[in-house]
Motif scaffolding. Structure first.
Motif, PDB file in Angstrom:
ATOM      1  N   LEU A 180       0.838  -1.344  -0.233  1.00  0.00           N
ATOM      2  CA  LEU A 180       0.103  -0.036  -0.084  1.00  0.00           C
ATOM      3  C   LEU A 180       0.852   1.320  -0.036  1.00  0.00           C
ATOM      4  O   LEU A 180       1.817   1.268   0.511  1.00  0.00           O
ATOM      5  CB  LEU A 180      -0.887   0.176   1.355  1.00  0.00           C
ATOM      6  CG  LEU A 180      -1.933  -1.058   1.342  1.00  0.00           C
ATOM      7  CD1 LEU A 180      -2.617  -1.012   2.715  1.00  0.00           C
ATOM      8  CD2 LEU A 180      -2.909  -1.041   0.240  1.00  0.00           C
ATOM      9  N   SER A 181       0.401   2.102  -0.671  1.00  0.00           N
ATOM     10  CA  SER A 181       1.029   3.620  -0.786  1.00  0.00           C
ATOM     11  C   SER A 181       0.735   4.216   0.526  1.00  0.00           C
ATOM     12  O   SER A 181      -0.044   3.851   1.436  1.00  0.00           O
ATOM     13  CB  SER A 181       0.699   4.312  -1.902  1.00  0.00           C
ATOM     14  OG  SER A 181      -0.681   4.710  -1.544  1.00  0.00           O
ATOM     15  N   THR A 182       1.527   5.179   0.842  1.00  0.00           N
ATOM     16  CA  THR A 182       1.328   6.068   2.234  1.00  0.00           C
ATOM     17  C   THR A 182      -0.249   6.492   2.265  1.00  0.00           C
ATOM     18  O   THR A 182      -0.631   7.118   3.346  1.00  0.00           O
ATOM     19  CB  THR A 182       2.535   7.078   2.455  1.00  0.00           C
ATOM     20  OG1 THR A 182       2.175   7.975   1.053  1.00  0.00           O
ATOM     21  CG2 THR A 182       3.592   6.485   2.361  1.00  0.00           C
ATOM     22  N   ARG A 183      -0.955   6.445   0.966  1.00  0.00           N
ATOM     23  CA  ARG A 183      -2.238   7.121   0.933  1.00  0.00           C
ATOM     24  C   ARG A 183      -3.159   6.088   1.048  1.00  0.00           C
ATOM     25  O   ARG A 183      -4.204   6.208   0.927  1.00  0.00           O
ATOM     26  CB  ARG A 183      -2.452   7.910  -0.018  1.00  0.00           C
ATOM     27  CG  ARG A 183      -1.561   9.504  -0.309  1.00  0.00           C
ATOM     28  CD  ARG A 183      -1.888   9.964  -1.575  1.00  0.00           C
ATOM     29  NE  ARG A 183      -0.599  10.826  -1.622  1.00  0.00           N
ATOM     30  CZ  ARG A 183      -0.904  12.285  -1.594  1.00  0.00           C
ATOM     31  NH1 ARG A 183      -1.999  12.705  -1.010  1.00  0.00           N
ATOM     32  NH2 ARG A 183      -0.059  13.100  -1.598  1.00  0.00           N
ATOM     33  N   ALA A 236       6.213  -0.308  18.166  1.00  0.00           N
ATOM     34  CA  ALA A 236       6.780   0.819  18.895  1.00  0.00           C
ATOM     35  C   ALA A 236       7.633   1.655  17.772  1.00  0.00           C
ATOM     36  O   ALA A 236       7.251   2.811  17.743  1.00  0.00           O
ATOM     37  CB  ALA A 236       7.559   0.241  19.917  1.00  0.00           C
ATOM     38  N   THR A 237       8.182   0.998  17.079  1.00  0.00           N
ATOM     39  CA  THR A 237       8.802   1.999  16.064  1.00  0.00           C
ATOM     40  C   THR A 237       7.894   2.289  14.995  1.00  0.00           C
ATOM     41  O   THR A 237       8.031   3.876  14.629  1.00  0.00           O
ATOM     42  CB  THR A 237       9.988   0.891  15.116  1.00  0.00           C
ATOM     43  OG1 THR A 237      10.814   0.361  16.120  1.00  0.00           O
ATOM     44  CG2 THR A 237      10.620   1.546  14.053  1.00  0.00           C
ATOM     45  N   ALA A 238       6.925   1.799  14.728  1.00  0.00           N
ATOM     46  CA  ALA A 238       5.940   2.526  13.623  1.00  0.00           C
ATOM     47  C   ALA A 238       5.130   3.572  14.298  1.00  0.00           C
ATOM     48  O   ALA A 238       4.875   4.592  13.445  1.00  0.00           O
ATOM     49  CB  ALA A 238       4.721   1.342  13.275  1.00  0.00           C
ATOM     50  N   ILE A 239       5.081   3.537  15.635  1.00  0.00           N
ATOM     51  CA  ILE A 239       4.357   4.820  15.959  1.00  0.00           C
ATOM     52  C   ILE A 239       5.448   5.828  16.177  1.00  0.00           C
ATOM     53  O   ILE A 239       5.007   7.197  15.781  1.00  0.00           O
ATOM     54  CB  ILE A 239       3.897   4.340  17.384  1.00  0.00           C
ATOM     55  CG1 ILE A 239       2.671   3.581  17.548  1.00  0.00           C
ATOM     56  CG2 ILE A 239       3.575   5.970  18.369  1.00  0.00           C
ATOM     57  CD1 ILE A 239       2.211   2.881  18.741  1.00  0.00           C
ATOM     58  N   LYS A 240       6.732   5.689  16.261  1.00  0.00           N
ATOM     59  CA  LYS A 240       7.594   6.888  16.406  1.00  0.00           C
ATOM     60  C   LYS A 240       7.651   7.288  14.731  1.00  0.00           C
ATOM     61  O   LYS A 240       7.917   8.484  14.602  1.00  0.00           O
ATOM     62  CB  LYS A 240       8.919   6.359  16.823  1.00  0.00           C
ATOM     63  CG  LYS A 240       9.064   5.888  18.263  1.00  0.00           C
ATOM     64  CD  LYS A 240      10.281   5.239  18.890  1.00  0.00           C
ATOM     65  CE  LYS A 240      10.324   4.792  20.191  1.00  0.00           C
ATOM     66  NZ  LYS A 240      11.755   4.038  20.441  1.00  0.00           N
ATOM     67  N   LEU A 241       7.803   6.490  13.904  1.00  0.00           N
ATOM     68  CA  LEU A 241       7.810   6.798  12.456  1.00  0.00           C
ATOM     69  C   LEU A 241       6.785   7.737  12.164  1.00  0.00           C
ATOM     70  O   LEU A 241       6.710   8.815  11.269  1.00  0.00           O
ATOM     71  CB  LEU A 241       7.876   5.647  11.458  1.00  0.00           C
ATOM     72  CG  LEU A 241       9.268   4.718  11.530  1.00  0.00           C
ATOM     73  CD1 LEU A 241       9.272   3.496  10.886  1.00  0.00           C
ATOM     74  CD2 LEU A 241      10.505   5.577  11.225  1.00  0.00           C
ATOM     75  N   GLU A 242       5.482   7.296  12.733  1.00  0.00           N
ATOM     76  CA  GLU A 242       4.324   8.020  12.425  1.00  0.00           C
ATOM     77  C   GLU A 242       4.482   9.573  12.808  1.00  0.00           C
ATOM     78  O   GLU A 242       4.093  10.749  12.218  1.00  0.00           O
ATOM     79  CB  GLU A 242       3.107   7.454  12.849  1.00  0.00           C
ATOM     80  CG  GLU A 242       1.801   8.152  12.907  1.00  0.00           C
ATOM     81  CD  GLU A 242       0.573   7.417  13.602  1.00  0.00           C
ATOM     82  OE1 GLU A 242      -0.214   6.907  12.970  1.00  0.00           O
ATOM     83  OE2 GLU A 242       0.679   7.348  14.910  1.00  0.00           O
ATOM     84  N   GLU A 262       0.168   2.477  10.946  1.00  0.00           N
ATOM     85  CA  GLU A 262      -0.602   0.945  10.350  1.00  0.00           C
ATOM     86  C   GLU A 262       0.201   0.896   8.743  1.00  0.00           C
ATOM     87  O   GLU A 262       0.228  -0.324   8.365  1.00  0.00           O
ATOM     88  CB  GLU A 262      -1.961   1.218  10.015  1.00  0.00           C
ATOM     89  CG  GLU A 262      -2.852   1.432  11.133  1.00  0.00           C
ATOM     90  CD  GLU A 262      -2.867   2.629  12.102  1.00  0.00           C
ATOM     91  OE1 GLU A 262      -3.499   2.642  13.281  1.00  0.00           O
ATOM     92  OE2 GLU A 262      -2.297   3.552  11.553  1.00  0.00           O
ATOM     93  N   TYR A 263       0.529   2.111   8.212  1.00  0.00           N
ATOM     94  CA  TYR A 263       1.130   1.834   6.848  1.00  0.00           C
ATOM     95  C   TYR A 263       2.572   0.995   7.161  1.00  0.00           C
ATOM     96  O   TYR A 263       2.750   0.141   6.442  1.00  0.00           O
ATOM     97  CB  TYR A 263       1.463   3.160   6.110  1.00  0.00           C
ATOM     98  CG  TYR A 263       2.562   2.953   5.097  1.00  0.00           C
ATOM     99  CD1 TYR A 263       1.919   2.579   3.960  1.00  0.00           C
ATOM    100  CD2 TYR A 263       3.935   3.299   5.135  1.00  0.00           C
ATOM    101  CE1 TYR A 263       2.823   2.285   2.753  1.00  0.00           C
ATOM    102  CE2 TYR A 263       4.608   3.293   4.186  1.00  0.00           C
ATOM    103  CZ  TYR A 263       4.027   2.807   2.791  1.00  0.00           C
ATOM    104  OH  TYR A 263       4.986   2.492   2.004  1.00  0.00           O
ATOM    105  N   TRP A 264       3.248   1.404   7.971  1.00  0.00           N
ATOM    106  CA  TRP A 264       4.592   0.721   8.249  1.00  0.00           C
ATOM    107  C   TRP A 264       4.327  -0.764   8.672  1.00  0.00           C
ATOM    108  O   TRP A 264       4.995  -1.657   8.239  1.00  0.00           O
ATOM    109  CB  TRP A 264       5.409   1.270   9.354  1.00  0.00           C
ATOM    110  CG  TRP A 264       5.880   2.980   9.118  1.00  0.00           C
ATOM    111  CD1 TRP A 264       5.160   3.989   9.180  1.00  0.00           C
ATOM    112  CD2 TRP A 264       6.682   3.174   8.007  1.00  0.00           C
ATOM    113  NE1 TRP A 264       5.824   5.163   8.762  1.00  0.00           N
ATOM    114  CE2 TRP A 264       6.736   4.623   7.960  1.00  0.00           C
ATOM    115  CE3 TRP A 264       7.470   2.607   7.133  1.00  0.00           C
ATOM    116  CZ2 TRP A 264       7.578   5.319   6.978  1.00  0.00           C
ATOM    117  CZ3 TRP A 264       8.456   3.249   6.218  1.00  0.00           C
ATOM    118  CH2 TRP A 264       8.355   4.464   6.361  1.00  0.00           C
ATOM    119  N   LEU A 265       3.524  -1.007   9.482  1.00  0.00           N
ATOM    120  CA  LEU A 265       3.218  -2.459   9.764  1.00  0.00           C
ATOM    121  C   LEU A 265       2.691  -3.210   8.871  1.00  0.00           C
ATOM    122  O   LEU A 265       3.097  -4.415   8.532  1.00  0.00           O
ATOM    123  CB  LEU A 265       2.317  -2.548  11.077  1.00  0.00           C
ATOM    124  CG  LEU A 265       2.749  -1.851  12.241  1.00  0.00           C
ATOM    125  CD1 LEU A 265       1.753  -1.763  13.514  1.00  0.00           C
ATOM    126  CD2 LEU A 265       4.063  -2.612  12.766  1.00  0.00           C
TER     127      LEU A 265
END
Length: 100
Positions: free
Chosen positions: A7-10, A64-70, A78-81
């Motif tokens: 999925l794209s970031t959108r 945890a990393t995904a939330i930091k990236l967000e 959710e995108y990163w995961l």
């Protein structure tokens, strides 16, 4: 080999015959934003060596990393995961194909 979905970031589906590790996506994002990796590692609270391992596909993106990236990049956790899960599925499916 078939096509794999990511999925794209959108949130738009993208189909490709390769699987992208979230580290590849993150590396491209940092480059596009002209963010130095050492600075970003500090901002995300990660050792530079660990960030390097993530960028080279040797580490997984945790929740945890995904939330930091967000928070730092304004790209939903959710995108990163999802990218991580699609990559993991790709790897496992290829293992099954090799064992057959």
């Amino acid at each position: 080999m078939g096509n794999y979905k990511t999925l794209s970031t959108r949130g738009k589906e993208i189909f490709t015959n390769i699987a992208l590790h979230p580290g590849d996506v993150l590396s491209n994002e940092l480059e596009a934003r002209e963010i130095k990796k050492t600075v970003f590692a500090e901002q995300i609270g990660m050792k530079p060596g660990h960030l390097s391992e993530l960028l080279h596909g040797k580490r997984h993106v945790s929740a945890a990393t995904a939330i930091k990236l967000e928070k730092l990049l304004d790209i939903p956790a959710e995108y990163w995961l999802r990218v991580q899960v699609y990559y993991d599925l790709f790897v496992e499916r290829n293992k099954e194909g090799e064992a057959a």
